[in-house]
Motif scaffolding. Sequence first.
Motif, mmCIF file in Angstrom:
data_model
loop_
_atom_site.group_PDB
_atom_site.id
_atom_site.type_symbol
_atom_site.label_atom_id
_atom_site.label_comp_id
_atom_site.label_asym_id
_atom_site.label_seq_id
_atom_site.Cartn_x
_atom_site.Cartn_y
_atom_site.Cartn_z
ATOM 1 N N HIS A 363 0.845 -1.216 0.000
ATOM 2 C CA HIS A 363 0.000 0.000 0.000
ATOM 3 C C HIS A 363 0.874 1.257 0.000
ATOM 4 N N LYS A 366 2.685 1.711 -3.266
ATOM 5 C CA LYS A 366 1.785 2.282 -4.273
ATOM 6 C C LYS A 366 1.619 3.790 -4.065
ATOM 7 N N ASP A 370 2.415 6.700 -6.857
ATOM 8 C CA ASP A 370 1.440 7.701 -7.288
ATOM 9 C C ASP A 370 1.874 9.115 -6.918
#
Length: 400
Positions: A363, A366, A370
């Motif tokens: 998580h 990621k 981003d």
Amino acid sequence: PTKALQCMEWSWEWERKKRLSQIPDDVKSSPEVQQAAKEGVLASLSNGYIDQAIEIKDIFSVPSQIIHSPEILNAIQTEITRRASYEDIDGVIEVVDKLFSARSSEHTLSPELGKTFKGVMAQLLSAGYVEKAIEIKGKLALGGEVFASPEVQNALKKKISDYLIDRDVREAEHLKEQFSLTTEFMSSPEVQEAVKHLMTRILSRDNYNITETAIEIRNKFSLSVNNLHEAAKAGIAARLAKGNIHNAVEIRDKLELPTEITASPEIQQAAKNGMIHCLTNDEYNSVEHAISIKGQFSIPAEFLSSPEVQHAVQNIVANRLSGDYIRIDDAVKIKNEFLLSDSSTQEAAKAGMIKQILRNSLHDAKKIIDGFSIPESIIHTPEVQQAAKQAIIKCLHSDY
């Protein structure tokens, strides 16, 4: 023998006063005796025998117009000047007490005596005997003819300026009240410079409630707007140099400084220096202070893009994405606040992403991808791929 001699002297003195008291009043008041009494007072004063002069005056009821005659006043002036020249301040007070205790405010000093008291007051103030000067002022009800003189005015300006420079506000205020110093007096260049000096020191220190103290000083000592702005500039610059945005903003807001002051080159440069100081130190809340400086003092984008700022911010982002406690959201916020390009943070973001992959924190990995717009080319590099393989193997061997 000594005690016996003293007793004899007391006896002679008592006998002398007894004889003098027995002189009939009509004899005492006769022109010949009054003239002799005047000459006796004058001779006593000329020799510094104040008590003797007073005794003659009292016994022979010498009227005040004679005491204030030019000859007597000249003798008094000479004696006051003599005592003042030796800094015998108590001696000056003694003359005042014994010869002028009955003087009222409606009586004016003779020009000669007025000149003497101008010099005495100036000397007392210059030497630091402020309370003695106040005492004489009260006893003689000295008025404008003395205190409006240049020598006394200059002495008062020097003394109140010294108090202010030494931060002795209480004594400065006491002097102002006792001598009824006007706004015009406080507006003189030397006094204004001293008030500005004090104000600058107050606004530049780290104490609490500095602005309230500064406002009180401004009001009490009639600091001009221009001098207030100069002191405020110096205070804000000193606060910003240490990254103390809270006090800098407090000075700006509570003193109601106009935009042209905070947008001045001095304040802008201080804000830039303060922001660099916060970013290079990266201590507790220092980045937040840098962000606040940027917003509160409208730091332009071209400065944020300077190599010095960009390098400092890159180091901070790298620190946020490494170590045992990774602060991804913080790193993304800092990147956006200081206009970091994605390319300048790719290596730091890549290292942070690998660390999160090895921790099986997909998580957070990621979020880094981003937040820092990591391209596919970096994701497919050998280092990232190797980390992904290790994470998979670790998962396969796990009991979960």
